[in-house]
Scaffold this motif. Sequence first.
Motif, short mmCIF file in Angstrom:
data_model
loop_
_atom_site.label_atom_id
_atom_site.label_comp_id
_atom_site.label_asym_id
_atom_site.label_seq_id
_atom_site.Cartn_x
_atom_site.Cartn_y
_atom_site.Cartn_z
N ARG A 6 0.85 -1.21 0.00
CA ARG A 6 0.00 0.00 0.00
C ARG A 6 0.87 1.25 0.00
O ARG A 6 0.66 2.18 -0.78
N TYR A 7 1.90 1.25 0.84
CA TYR A 7 2.78 2.42 0.96
C TYR A 7 3.56 2.63 -0.34
O TYR A 7 3.69 3.77 -0.82
N TYR A 8 4.06 1.56 -0.93
CA TYR A 8 4.83 1.66 -2.16
C TYR A 8 3.97 2.25 -3.29
O TYR A 8 4.39 3.18 -4.00
N LEU A 9 2.77 1.71 -3.44
CA LEU A 9 1.89 2.17 -4.52
C LEU A 9 1.57 3.65 -4.36
O LEU A 9 1.62 4.43 -5.32
N ASP A 10 1.26 4.06 -3.14
CA ASP A 10 0.93 5.46 -2.88
C ASP A 10 2.13 6.36 -3.12
O ASP A 10 2.04 7.38 -3.81
#
Lengths: 384, 384
Positions: A150-154
């Motif tokens: 989630r953090y990477y995509l954001d």
Amino acid sequence: MERVAIIGASMTQFGRRESWIRELLAEAGTECLADAGVEGDAVDHLYVANMASGEFEGQTGIMNALAHDLDLLPAYTERVDQTSSSGGAGIYAAWRSVASGASEMSLLVGGEKMTHRSTAESTDIIASITHPVEYKHGVTLPSFAGLTARYYLDRFDAPRESLARVAAKNHKNGVDNPKAQFRKEVDVETILESPIVADPLRLYDFCPITDGSAALLFCPESVAKAHADEYVVVAGVDGATDTHVVHEREDPTTMAGVVESGKGAYELSGYGPEDVDVAELHDMFTILEFLQMEGLGFAEKGEAWKLVEEGYTEKDGELPINTSGGLKSKGHPLGASGVAQGVEIYEQLTGEAGPRQVDADVGLCCNVGGFGNCVITTIMEAAA
Amino acid sequence: MERVAIIGASMTQFGRRESWIRELLAEAGTECLADAGVEGDAVDHLYVANMASGEFEGQTGIMNALAHDLDLLPAYTERVDQTSSSGGAGIYAAWRSVASGASEMSLLVGGEKMTHRSTAESTDIIASITHPVEYKHGVTLPSFAGLTARYYLDRFDAPRESLARVAAKNHKNGVDNPKAQFRKEVDVETILESPIVADPLRLYDFCPITDGSAALLFCPESVAKAHADEYVVVAGVDGATDTHVVHEREDPTTMAGVVESGKGAYELSGYGPEDVDVAELHDMFTILEFLQMEGLGFAEKGEAWKLVEEGYTEKDGELPINTSGGLKSKGHPLGASGVAQGVEIYEQLTGEAGPRQVDADVGLCCNVGGFGNCVITTIMEAAA
């Protein structure tokens, strides 16, 4: 110091097996010796890479059992455990064994028997890798993968589809691997519609639970020349830890164990990321393939997803990654996985990869323990 | 190849501890670094010798946890398992690590936490070391010891009392070891009248179940010279297996693993049995001390019992054996025991053994896995 060579490789069928751990190890070990044309009495050290035969099966001492089953006595034996990177740790151990002069012929056999236990039981055993402050609150490895994804995509403005492309690619490669647990293509839509496990990751972003074993045979290069027409050389290998508690990491999208072990392996080998022709990365979760590509210098920070979308890591791309099918389709019997990565690179560098063959002189394996708690990177080159 | 030195040693209190395995390992590791005056950031490899933290405590990945607890990141970590000789295997692993050039400073910490489980549960976990054809019929390690002792006494016409003298000697030595689990003298009569466990062996012929940890710090000799006034050198080390199934051994009074590992260690060191001034042998059962004395060449076949009766192996005898108190009085936390043997030899060779001190320049440790399934022998010498 003389260089360390690998002169034989094998792996059993991965998947749901009726055999117990001892039988799986013996199967891979026997085939590896046959592959190299070496008799058991030449083996002086035996390393068994295995995380948890006691926990999964109630059987310990499996390295001594295997020495007996393969008729290797009085070879020295040792079980090497580095959780899900036990196989990579086994490669490093066998390398040190030969490099130190302690052994002239070291057999490494990695394996795990898992599928006879329920998913809940397996998850419990695997969760105990992590820190109690994590698993006692229900934060397991898949949860970390979800949070990190989630953090990477954001942060890097990456589309959810890019993760699915990792799984689709590796499943596609696995079709050509007769030893893989799953040999079927899975399209991006199917992956994106599969059940959520740890948002945003879905069922097809995870590797399966698997039984299996794999083996490699190590010796000094001078001995290799006498035994084999074709062999590979372990040009570099190193291992490194990251924080045991994941929330203590400054940047969860940087795997320090990958960066540090890669740095050590590159330095010892004299190669850099630009020299690597084929790589096996630890795609236990799709997001890990991005993080390893970036940590090993194959992609700029935050840009691995672009290379995956461009087809750069496909079998016919610039840098084929997980030609074996990866953990994703081949399966992930913990102690076997790192060894099986080595088997794939060995076969690629000796031209024995059949329909999976790519053009390669230098290959790299990256084996991740826990959620990056310890990582081993190995660089191999074809014998000149 | 440069010689491998040991520059620090420590062990925790052995016995029934309230601490968990992670705490025990951290305690020994911290004390060992302090003993050597080395900061954690100098350590590049960490080996944890442990057989079964997952089975005993439900906690795996303890080597990564320890790297974290001792602040050693990004040091490479690995768990080394060779059942009850995991500690000796750890010494061999740390030696190879330095000898291969992979590490400039390798910390070895061995440990086991056992006493929170019932004796039946511990016995179950330990029995799984052996072959299923043995333990599934109830033949555990103590049974083998009883059968072997009966055969030895009959064949070599040795008195039952000679076995009791091993236990009495080691208990006497243990009185001077503040870290030992039991610090009380036990006389031969008490031993001969204690409850039968596996005829002819009685309660006091067996080591106890123990919690504890021990540590050693390894580096190249050139580094040792810079760090320490006093250090020891690992002059020779080797490991070897015997049949996994005990009844397949031609002569149950010959431990082939002891003979072969001893041969290898003597050869590498250039020393012979006559050069050894002090030894720590694996007296898990009293009979094993006889078999190791004979296998290592300290006594003729069938005559070790005579030397014991003559006082040859007492602290003030020709060859003091188990000055630490041995597994018998010091205790036997599986993964720690082989390391603790090394700690005793280190302290004897550096003159730090206090009331246990003997005159010694060359010392030997013999660590036995299973019922001799794999044995590691290490020879150390005081720095010139």
